[in-house]
Write an enzyme that holds these catalytic residues in place. Structure first.
Site, short mmCIF file in Angstrom:
data_model
loop_
_atom_site.label_atom_id
_atom_site.label_comp_id
_atom_site.label_asym_id
_atom_site.label_seq_id
_atom_site.Cartn_x
_atom_site.Cartn_y
_atom_site.Cartn_z
N SER A 46 54.10 42.29 33.99
CA SER A 46 53.15 41.23 33.60
C SER A 46 53.74 39.90 34.02
CB SER A 46 53.00 41.26 32.07
OG SER A 46 52.33 40.11 31.60
N TYR B 246 56.27 42.04 23.37
CA TYR B 246 55.67 42.27 24.69
C TYR B 246 56.51 41.59 25.78
CZ TYR B 246 51.80 42.56 28.10
OH TYR B 246 51.01 42.83 29.19
#
Ligand code: NAD
Length: 253
Positions: free
Chosen positions: A135, A148
């Site tokens: 990401s 995350y």
């Protein structure tokens, strides 16, 4: 025929990547929760063989069972796409410990297990492709996303180590770092923002995009699928340990 295992491919980015690989004639092993029928239908026109294993990748014993299925039913995995991931948003001091554990287990530890289990066959064949879906949050942080961001930074580290340990072989390992993609994972964040700020879904989408993504446009699952297919091609044989951004300029700022 090559065999690809795409984790978390019943929806979103994983399904887009499975479609792109299937279009090139790669057999697909799907994984993920929920109804598998839409994913099977999306792959049907490619005519490739499609399998499914419903492993909960936060459990190492499930991952072992999924790999045993891949070996017994398909002869093993040539292309591994570590895509399954979840999000939880909360400040660190309020972050539920079980949510931290769940995010790290799925977004990071699962990729360690799948990688260690596919490498022996890839080494025996002197060919393999591992594509990790990280990401923009593998490169930069946002408040509220401790687990995350930590997991995605870790996944980029794992990508580099895997690339180095396989550097003298026909196996490559790379990561793709998407910005916002309008999948169910992001739709939930859009809805949460709309509710919190008492604005429309459309306005929440705009606000989410403009805050981080200079292009003002979502990345698409088709674009991600095409990039994953490129990383699996012969042309990408010397792309090793890369963190390829597809983020509309997010991390260029
Ligand atoms: P999604 O929620 O649409 O899909 C997630 C998939 O993972 C689903 O198939 C789901 O069933 C599966 N899954 C969830 N928990 C699982 C578990 N324990 N075991 C096995 N499968 C499980 O999400 P998405 O947006 O397509 O995200 C896919 C990946 O892309 C994730 O790693 C995410 O972090 C990453 N990513 C997404 C975006 C985005 O904007 N959507 C941006 C950057 C990175």
């Amino acid at each position: 025929m090559k065999v690809a295992l795409v984790t978390g491919s019943t929806s979103g980015i994983g399904l887009g990547i499975a479609q792109a690989l299937a279009a090139e004639g790669t057999a697909i092993i799907l994984n993920g929760f929920g109804d598998t029928e839409p994913a099977r239908q999306a792959l049907a026109s490619s005519g490739v063989r499609v399998g499914y294993h419903g492993a909960d990748l936060s459990k190492s014993e499930d991952i072992t069972a999924m790999m045993a299925y891949a070996t017994s039913e398909f002869g093993g995995v040539d292309i591994l796409v570590n895509n399954a991931g979840i999000q939880h948003v909360a400040p660190i001091e309020e972050f539920p410990v079980e949510k931290w554990d769940a995010v790290i287990a799925l977004n990071l530890t699962a990729a360690f297990h799948t990688t260690r289990l596919v490498l022996p066959r890839m080494r025996a064949n002197n060919w393999g492709r591992i594509v990790n879906i990280a990401s923009a949050h593998g490169l930069v942080a946002s408040a509220g996303k401790a687990a995350y961001v930590a997991a995605k930074h870790g996944l980029l580290g794992l990508t580099k180590v895997t690339a180095l340990e396989t550097a003298r072989t026909g196996i490559t390992c790379n990561a793709i770092c998407p910005g916002w993609v309008l999948t169910p994972l992001v739709q939930r964040q859009v809805e949460a923002r709309a509710a919190k700020e008492a604005i429309s879904i459309e306005a929440a989408r705009e606000a989410l995009l403009l805050e981080k993504q200079p292009s003002g446009e979502f990345v698409t699952t088709e674009q991600l699928g095409a990039t994953a297919a490129f990383l699996c091609s012969a042309a990408a044989a010397q792309v090793r340990g890369a963190a390829w951004t597809m983020d509309g300029g997010w991390t260029a700022q």
